[in-house]
Design a protein around this motif. Sequence first.
Motif, PDB file in Angstrom:
ATOM      1  N   VAL A  70       0.641  -1.560   0.088  1.00  0.00           N
ATOM      2  CA  VAL A  70      -0.286   0.186  -0.255  1.00  0.00           C
ATOM      3  C   VAL A  70       0.825   1.255   0.299  1.00  0.00           C
ATOM      4  CG1 VAL A  70      -1.624   1.311   1.473  1.00  0.00           C
ATOM      5  CG2 VAL A  70      -1.648  -1.179   0.692  1.00  0.00           C
ATOM      6  N   ALA A  71       1.308   1.161   0.655  1.00  0.00           N
ATOM      7  CA  ALA A  71       2.990   2.428   0.443  1.00  0.00           C
ATOM      8  C   ALA A  71       3.335   2.666  -0.463  1.00  0.00           C
ATOM      9  CB  ALA A  71       3.954   1.753   1.510  1.00  0.00           C
ATOM     10  N   PHE A  72       3.884   1.638  -1.388  1.00  0.00           N
ATOM     11  CA  PHE A  72       4.820   1.935  -2.394  1.00  0.00           C
ATOM     12  C   PHE A  72       3.447   2.604  -3.801  1.00  0.00           C
ATOM     13  CE2 PHE A  72       5.404   0.366  -6.782  1.00  0.00           C
ATOM     14  CZ  PHE A  72       7.038   1.326  -6.567  1.00  0.00           C
ATOM     15  N   HIS A  73       2.542   2.145  -3.402  1.00  0.00           N
ATOM     16  CA  HIS A  73       1.268   2.402  -4.185  1.00  0.00           C
ATOM     17  C   HIS A  73       0.901   3.146  -4.256  1.00  0.00           C
ATOM     18  CE1 HIS A  73       0.854  -1.146  -6.798  1.00  0.00           C
ATOM     19  NE2 HIS A  73       0.848  -1.780  -5.764  1.00  0.00           N
ATOM     20  N   GLU A  74       0.935   4.068  -3.012  1.00  0.00           N
ATOM     21  CA  GLU A  74       0.740   5.536  -2.425  1.00  0.00           C
ATOM     22  C   GLU A  74       1.778   6.136  -3.364  1.00  0.00           C
ATOM     23  OE1 GLU A  74      -2.330   4.976   1.059  1.00  0.00           O
ATOM     24  OE2 GLU A  74      -0.738   5.189   1.759  1.00  0.00           O
ATOM     25  N   GLU A  75       2.845   5.957  -2.469  1.00  0.00           N
ATOM     26  CA  GLU A  75       3.916   6.653  -3.082  1.00  0.00           C
ATOM     27  C   GLU A  75       4.337   6.893  -4.469  1.00  0.00           C
ATOM     28  OE1 GLU A  75       5.463   9.176  -1.126  1.00  0.00           O
ATOM     29  OE2 GLU A  75       4.215   7.855   0.894  1.00  0.00           O
ATOM     30  N   TYR A  76       3.932   5.900  -5.284  1.00  0.00           N
ATOM     31  CA  TYR A  76       3.664   6.171  -6.430  1.00  0.00           C
ATOM     32  C   TYR A  76       2.925   7.032  -7.326  1.00  0.00           C
ATOM     33  CZ  TYR A  76       5.110   4.201 -11.408  1.00  0.00           C
ATOM     34  OH  TYR A  76       4.897   3.975 -12.557  1.00  0.00           O
ATOM     35  N   ALA A  77       1.944   6.476  -6.348  1.00  0.00           N
ATOM     36  CA  ALA A  77       0.543   8.021  -7.344  1.00  0.00           C
ATOM     37  C   ALA A  77       1.261   9.021  -6.474  1.00  0.00           C
ATOM     38  CB  ALA A  77      -0.815   8.057  -6.496  1.00  0.00           C
ATOM     39  N   ARG A  78       1.637   9.421  -5.931  1.00  0.00           N
ATOM     40  CA  ARG A  78       2.250  10.651  -5.158  1.00  0.00           C
ATOM     41  C   ARG A  78       2.679  11.233  -5.894  1.00  0.00           C
ATOM     42  NH1 ARG A  78       1.509   8.598   1.016  1.00  0.00           N
ATOM     43  NH2 ARG A  78      -0.824   9.393   1.327  1.00  0.00           N
ATOM     44  N   ALA A  79       4.037  10.541  -6.286  1.00  0.00           N
ATOM     45  CA  ALA A  79       5.362  11.236  -7.326  1.00  0.00           C
ATOM     46  C   ALA A  79       4.848  11.289  -8.404  1.00  0.00           C
ATOM     47  CB  ALA A  79       6.530   9.901  -7.104  1.00  0.00           C
ATOM     48  N   GLY A  80       3.478  11.131  -8.513  1.00  0.00           N
ATOM     49  CA  GLY A  80       2.901  10.956 -10.236  1.00  0.00           C
ATOM     50  C   GLY A  80       3.523  10.595 -11.652  1.00  0.00           C
ATOM     51  N   ALA A  81       3.980   9.040 -10.610  1.00  0.00           N
ATOM     52  CA  ALA A  81       4.471   8.602 -12.067  1.00  0.00           C
ATOM     53  C   ALA A  81       3.864   8.324 -12.580  1.00  0.00           C
ATOM     54  CB  ALA A  81       5.118   6.939 -11.075  1.00  0.00           C
ATOM     55  N   PRO A  82       4.242   7.457 -14.111  1.00  0.00           N
ATOM     56  CA  PRO A  82       3.393   7.051 -14.645  1.00  0.00           C
ATOM     57  C   PRO A  82       2.383   6.071 -14.898  1.00  0.00           C
ATOM     58  CG  PRO A  82       5.693   6.530 -15.860  1.00  0.00           C
ATOM     59  CD  PRO A  82       5.553   7.204 -14.370  1.00  0.00           C
ATOM     60  N   ALA A  83       1.947   5.675 -15.447  1.00  0.00           N
ATOM     61  CA  ALA A  83       0.675   4.427 -15.891  1.00  0.00           C
ATOM     62  C   ALA A  83       1.710   3.541 -16.127  1.00  0.00           C
ATOM     63  CB  ALA A  83      -0.253   5.250 -16.655  1.00  0.00           C
ATOM     64  N   ARG A  84       1.163   2.517 -15.530  1.00  0.00           N
ATOM     65  CA  ARG A  84       2.530   1.570 -15.831  1.00  0.00           C
ATOM     66  C   ARG A  84       2.159   0.278 -16.934  1.00  0.00           C
ATOM     67  NH1 ARG A  84       4.012  -1.273 -11.166  1.00  0.00           N
ATOM     68  NH2 ARG A  84       5.614  -2.855 -12.886  1.00  0.00           N
ATOM     69  N   VAL A  85       3.189  -0.257 -17.672  1.00  0.00           N
ATOM     70  CA  VAL A  85       2.823  -0.786 -18.396  1.00  0.00           C
ATOM     71  C   VAL A  85       2.753  -2.707 -18.384  1.00  0.00           C
ATOM     72  CG1 VAL A  85       4.155  -1.522 -21.447  1.00  0.00           C
ATOM     73  CG2 VAL A  85       3.800   0.605 -20.017  1.00  0.00           C
ATOM     74  N   GLY A  86       3.024  -3.073 -17.280  1.00  0.00           N
ATOM     75  CA  GLY A  86       2.938  -4.443 -17.351  1.00  0.00           C
ATOM     76  C   GLY A  86       2.406  -5.037 -15.619  1.00  0.00           C
ATOM     77  N   TYR A  87       1.179  -4.220 -15.824  1.00  0.00           N
ATOM     78  CA  TYR A  87      -0.092  -4.168 -14.822  1.00  0.00           C
ATOM     79  C   TYR A  87      -0.387  -5.125 -14.921  1.00  0.00           C
ATOM     80  CZ  TYR A  87      -4.320  -4.040 -12.407  1.00  0.00           C
ATOM     81  OH  TYR A  87      -4.972  -3.868 -11.340  1.00  0.00           O
ATOM     82  N   LEU A  88      -0.665  -5.894 -16.370  1.00  0.00           N
ATOM     83  CA  LEU A  88      -1.818  -7.125 -16.099  1.00  0.00           C
ATOM     84  C   LEU A  88      -0.820  -8.422 -16.184  1.00  0.00           C
ATOM     85  CD1 LEU A  88      -3.962  -5.817 -19.085  1.00  0.00           C
ATOM     86  CD2 LEU A  88      -4.999  -6.235 -17.504  1.00  0.00           C
ATOM     87  N   GLY A  89       0.502  -8.131 -16.446  1.00  0.00           N
ATOM     88  CA  GLY A  89       0.859  -9.529 -16.005  1.00  0.00           C
ATOM     89  C   GLY A  89       1.054  -9.282 -14.737  1.00  0.00           C
ATOM     90  N   GLU A  90       2.189  -7.979 -13.598  1.00  0.00           N
ATOM     91  CA  GLU A  90       2.787  -8.386 -12.644  1.00  0.00           C
ATOM     92  C   GLU A  90       1.112  -8.448 -11.691  1.00  0.00           C
ATOM     93  OE1 GLU A  90       4.334  -5.672  -9.165  1.00  0.00           O
ATOM     94  OE2 GLU A  90       4.668  -4.962 -11.994  1.00  0.00           O
ATOM     95  N   GLU A  91      -0.003  -7.383 -11.806  1.00  0.00           N
ATOM     96  CA  GLU A  91      -0.856  -7.873 -10.775  1.00  0.00           C
ATOM     97  C   GLU A  91      -2.353  -9.433 -10.963  1.00  0.00           C
ATOM     98  OE1 GLU A  91      -0.723  -5.851  -8.316  1.00  0.00           O
ATOM     99  OE2 GLU A  91       0.844  -4.518  -9.060  1.00  0.00           O
ATOM    100  N   LEU A  92      -1.936  -9.249 -11.960  1.00  0.00           N
ATOM    101  CA  LEU A  92      -3.324 -10.366 -12.779  1.00  0.00           C
ATOM    102  C   LEU A  92      -2.524 -11.395 -12.943  1.00  0.00           C
ATOM    103  CD1 LEU A  92      -4.650  -7.844 -13.000  1.00  0.00           C
ATOM    104  CD2 LEU A  92      -5.802  -8.573 -14.394  1.00  0.00           C
ATOM    105  N   LEU A  93      -1.728 -12.052 -14.335  1.00  0.00           N
ATOM    106  CA  LEU A  93      -1.798 -13.460 -13.945  1.00  0.00           C
ATOM    107  C   LEU A  93      -0.605 -13.788 -13.304  1.00  0.00           C
ATOM    108  CD1 LEU A  93      -1.558 -15.560 -16.258  1.00  0.00           C
ATOM    109  CD2 LEU A  93       0.039 -14.452 -17.377  1.00  0.00           C
ATOM    110  N   GLY A  94       0.435 -13.512 -12.752  1.00  0.00           N
ATOM    111  CA  GLY A  94       1.194 -13.674 -12.092  1.00  0.00           C
ATOM    112  C   GLY A  94       1.321 -14.355 -10.298  1.00  0.00           C
ATOM    113  N   PRO A  95      -0.210 -12.827 -10.025  1.00  0.00           N
ATOM    114  CA  PRO A  95      -0.628 -13.903  -9.293  1.00  0.00           C
ATOM    115  C   PRO A  95      -1.382 -15.237  -9.047  1.00  0.00           C
ATOM    116  CG  PRO A  95      -1.237 -11.558  -8.611  1.00  0.00           C
ATOM    117  CD  PRO A  95       0.012 -12.371  -9.967  1.00  0.00           C
ATOM    118  N   THR A  96      -2.068 -15.441 -10.202  1.00  0.00           N
ATOM    119  CA  THR A  96      -2.441 -16.229 -11.092  1.00  0.00           C
ATOM    120  C   THR A  96      -2.063 -17.465 -10.847  1.00  0.00           C
ATOM    121  OG1 THR A  96      -3.971 -14.663 -11.556  1.00  0.00           O
ATOM    122  CG2 THR A  96      -4.569 -17.365 -12.418  1.00  0.00           C
TER     123      THR A  96
END
Length: 386
Positions: A70-96
Amino acid sequence: MHDEEFRRAARAWLAENVSAELRGAGGPGREHEAYRERLAFDRRLAAAGWTCLGWPVEHGGRGATLAQQVAFHEEYARAGAPARVGYLGEELLGPTLIAYGTAEQCRRFLPRIRAVEELWCQGYSEPGAGSDLAAVATRARLVGDEWIVDGQKVWTSLAHVADWCFLLARTGPPGAESRRAGLSYLLVPMRQTGVTVRPIRQLTGTSEFNEVYFDGARTSRDLVVGEVGEGWRVAMGTLAFERGAATLGQQVGFQRELEGLVSLARQLGVAGDPLLRDALARAFIGLWALRAHTLRTMAETDRHGPGQGASAVKLLWARWHRRLGELAMQVRGASGAVARAAPYDLDEWQRLFLFSRADTIYGGSDEIQRGIIAERVLGLPRQARG
């Protein structure tokens, strides 16, 4: 590493690595922005150990606690970091794969997902099966050592840049399947002659969604996640992972949008309007209520595994964000109906309004989420479907 030390480390890395050109790039309705630069940034994140935080260490992750994620995702958003390109692999398929895949599937795919070397898309929705996932008609048949896939998927985010697709297809005997039985969860390479991707132009003028046609597409016999015919169970697991810690970072982004809208109201001299002021205050209160509910749901998931609370979170954030888009048009007034330049150059508030109309549809529509809550939480009779 203690949670606060973890947060400080993430904040420091992001402050050093998020350039002005990347800040705020990408996101819903704007996935075309700085794509190559965002991909390179994702790979720098991976090299520095900031991808796949919640994955177990034995699978290449950091084994971060929920609080650290949670801390990382909050800091990522606060930093205005760009939208992730690998999100679907990392957050969905990987855990699956970690939860349901074979050891060989994990060895084959997880390192490339973590390093952002292979990109993924999700093949769920179809023209006749949007959020009603059990109505999937795409079919795969086993011929020798390969699955042959025929069918069409739609609203497939980022399919035009994906290397692979995780999809649901019917693999049981035709006519002998129930709505949920006979579905299998396949991993299919996108870069082959049997796959055609066609962009769908959205209200925002951009095309991050796609139609995908599978016409004799092939994939290896062993690239079924879970058992053949048990794809529904695996797909539901993926949907539960979709609403994880990144949701809190999304809400920090919502907060930034709301603060920007308040500033705009002041600039336009409408902040004193009692109706607008009340609506902005309600939006602020609603966002903090959403955050509190999300944190509680995530804590319960961390203790007991995925439940139905994620459906309520999806309902809440989608409706809140759609109302924010409507509120942005109220603040803009009549000028909000006019593009700022020809032929169709939209400002951030117009894009927010137009794209957020889809928030209550994609990722599981409001109707489907209410059905899940009604049936699995309240014990009401299952809704009849054709």
